[in-house]
Design an enzyme around this catalytic site. Structure first.
Site, mmCIF file in Angstrom:
data_model
loop_
_atom_site.group_PDB
_atom_site.id
_atom_site.type_symbol
_atom_site.label_atom_id
_atom_site.label_comp_id
_atom_site.label_asym_id
_atom_site.label_seq_id
_atom_site.Cartn_x
_atom_site.Cartn_y
_atom_site.Cartn_z
ATOM 1 C CB SER A 239 20.298 36.883 -18.895
ATOM 2 O OG SER A 239 21.648 36.917 -18.555
ATOM 3 N NE ARG B 114 19.830 49.407 -22.998
ATOM 4 C CZ ARG B 114 20.395 48.286 -22.540
ATOM 5 N NH1 ARG B 114 20.227 47.940 -21.284
ATOM 6 N NH2 ARG B 114 21.132 47.535 -23.334
ATOM 7 C CD GLU C 17 20.864 40.218 -22.043
ATOM 8 O OE1 GLU C 17 21.813 41.007 -22.196
ATOM 9 O OE2 GLU C 17 20.327 39.980 -20.951
ATOM 10 N NE ARG D 185 15.957 43.905 -24.412
ATOM 11 C CZ ARG D 185 17.161 44.056 -23.887
ATOM 12 N NH1 ARG D 185 18.021 43.036 -23.866
ATOM 13 N NH2 ARG D 185 17.526 45.204 -23.369
#
Length: 458
Positions: free
Chosen positions: A385, A310, A382, A424
């Site tokens: 999305s 993050r 995640e 990510r």
RNA sequence: GGAGAGGUGGCCGAGCGGCUGAAGGCGCUCCCCUGCUAAGGGAGUAUGGGUUGAUAGCCCAUCGAGGGUUCGAAUCCCUCCCUCUCCGCCA
């Protein structure tokens, strides 16, 4: 002519110029600019809207809306009536003057019309502003297919692809694996926490992943690659729904320019079709863009502080589709599949999750998340999305297409999804491709982007 | 950053403060005529909002944006934004 007696259209235009009602004192935006739930639907089916919003944990104050709406109706009627009277009177004066008659009595007869109109307009604007604020704060009601639930614990796993590898050693996390190639100390020195510096082959892998994703979407999925600004104005953010409610999540430019760093490419890319009437034949539009994304992560203090999961600044390859309203649900499946393709080509285990109503973003009618397996965390996280916004964003942006059946403009539907979040993906590659000796292999699909290397030089 | 020019409907382009939501042209749609890739004639062709069962009517608004003057503003005044040209600076 008092404030607000200008027409609806001028307000919409004003808005498009970045002149916002919020705190700026500029004209109120109307339908298109305020955007949101269809006002007609709100008036006609407020119960069903309320029901939808309740699923998201939002209680719609029906009584307040109906009271505001009643006042709006009365005042709009009055304002328009007065305007009409003024127009007719002025016309008569003009005609009398042209005929050489005395216009004094006619001018006198106009009397307090101007003042009355100014008063009524003021009241009308106030009510509209109130109504506008009220409606604008309402998120998109979830689609019927969205599972109920208040938070992520109610999300529904739809399917999995590949089982996580069964390491016969203790998997290390990406920070450990990246070693000195991930220079978080340097990042802190330069910018502070939640930033990163990548070096050498790790930086190259990061770039290679990006290229690989874009190339795949362009070549195999038919997207048009676009390059867009990373600074946008308020109006643009209002169009996609980040404003006015979520200004705290954004980095604003401090100074003369009222601009913000984009939190996602969705913002500039979707706004490409703002204020336009597209040709039916041009739909669907498919755009892929690679941009950095900037997020303040306000409210996420202490969350995911380890590593680069993050960050305030991260790279993302974003997919955006502008489609015919009847095609958007098929498009959501397709778009999700396009994002999945990247994970499959990289052979990263993942699962597909339908977000529950309470977990949906503000503008989304439905969202499908892709979660990649992270061995060190022993869980899915995640990485993409994918959302269908139906006409919610289109209304805010006045993004329409010419309906060939009626000849009239109708709102398009908009969708977007990460394809994928690069940072990510980098984490996922590191952790899933480790060999137990501290080495990390290069996924086959990325070899050509890594100069043929089979191992990362970390 | 300095100097100048300009922003009107899908495009081009008129527009003495009143009859201009906006001439004219182009484009597009439909119809007529025409025996052959063309030409001609006619009609239509903005957007948003309100009202309504209605994408029928009717009403209001809109000539870059905001504000002002006026009975009345595309037309006058002020502020801002944007575009173009020249100079400067610059990846």
């Amino acid at each position: 002519m008092g404030a607000g007696s200008r027409g609806f259209r001028s307000r919409v235009r004003g808005l498009q110029r970045g002149l916002l009602p919020i705190g700026s004192g500029a004209g109120l935006p109307d339908r298109g600019g305020t955007g949101m739930i269809d006002p007609r639907r709100l008036r006609l089916e407020i119960r069903s809207v309320a029901e939808g919003l309740r699923l998201r944990g939002i209680e719609l104050d029906v009584g307040r809306f109906e009271a505001l709406e009643a006042r709006r109706k009365r005042l709009q009627d009055e304002v328009e009536r007065l305007r009409r009277r003024r127009r007719v009177a002025s016309k008569q004066i003009g005609e009398a003057k042209a005929a050489g008659n005395d216009i004094a009595p006619l001018v006198g007869a106009v009397g307090d019309l101007g003042d009355d109109l100014a008063d009524a307009t003021r009241e009308f604007d106030a009510v509209r502003h109130e109504l506008d604020e009220f409606v604008k704060a309402l998120p998109n009601p979830p689609d019927d297919s969205v599972p109920p639930g208040a938070d992520e614990t109610a999300n529904i796993e739809l399917r999995r692809w590949q089982e996580p590898a069964d390491f016969n050693f203790e998997p290390r996390d990406h920070v450990s694996l990246a070693s000195t190639s991930l220079d978080l100390e340097a990042a802190v020195k330069i910018s502070g926490s939640r930033f990163s510096v990548l070096r050498g082959s790790l930086a190259r892998l990061h770039r290679g992943l990006t290229q690989f994703m874009i190339d795949t979407h362009v070549r195999e999925h038919g997207y048009e690659e676009v390059y867009v600004p990373y600074l946008v104005d308020r109006h643009t953010l209002l169009g996609t729904g980040q404003l006015p409610k979520f200004e705290d999540d954004l980095f604003a430019i401090d100074g003369e320019r009222d601009q913000f760093l984009i939190p996602t490419a969705e913002v500039p890319v979707t706004n490409l079709v703002r204020d336009s009437i597209l040709d039916f034949a041009d739909l669907p539009l498919r755009y892929v863009a690679h941009t950095p994304c900037f997020r303040s992560e306000a409210g996420n203090y202490g969350k995911d502080t380890h590593g680069i999961f993050r960050q305030h600044q991260f790279e993302k390859v974003e997919l955006v589709q502008i489609v015919h309203p009847r095609k958007s649900w098929d498009a959501l499946d397709e778009l999700t599949g396009h994002a999945e393709t990247i994970l499959r080509k990289l052979e990263l285990p993942y699962r597909v999750v339908a977000l529950c109503a309470g977990d949906l973003g503000f503008a989304a009618a439905k969202t499908i998340d892709l979660e990649v397996w992270l061995p060190a965390e022993r869980r899915y996280r995640e990485i993409s999305s994918c959302s269908n916004f139906v006409d919610f964003q289109a209304r805010r942006m006045l993004a329409r297409y010419r309906n060939p059946e009626t000849g009239r403009p109708d709102y398009v539907h908009t969708l977007n999804g990460s394809g994928l979040a690069v940072g990510r993906t980098l984490i996922a590659v590191l952790e899933n491709y480790q060999d137990g000796n501290g080495a990390v292999h290069v996924p086959d699909a990325l070899r050509s982007y890594m100069g043929g290397s089979t191992r990362l030089d970390l």
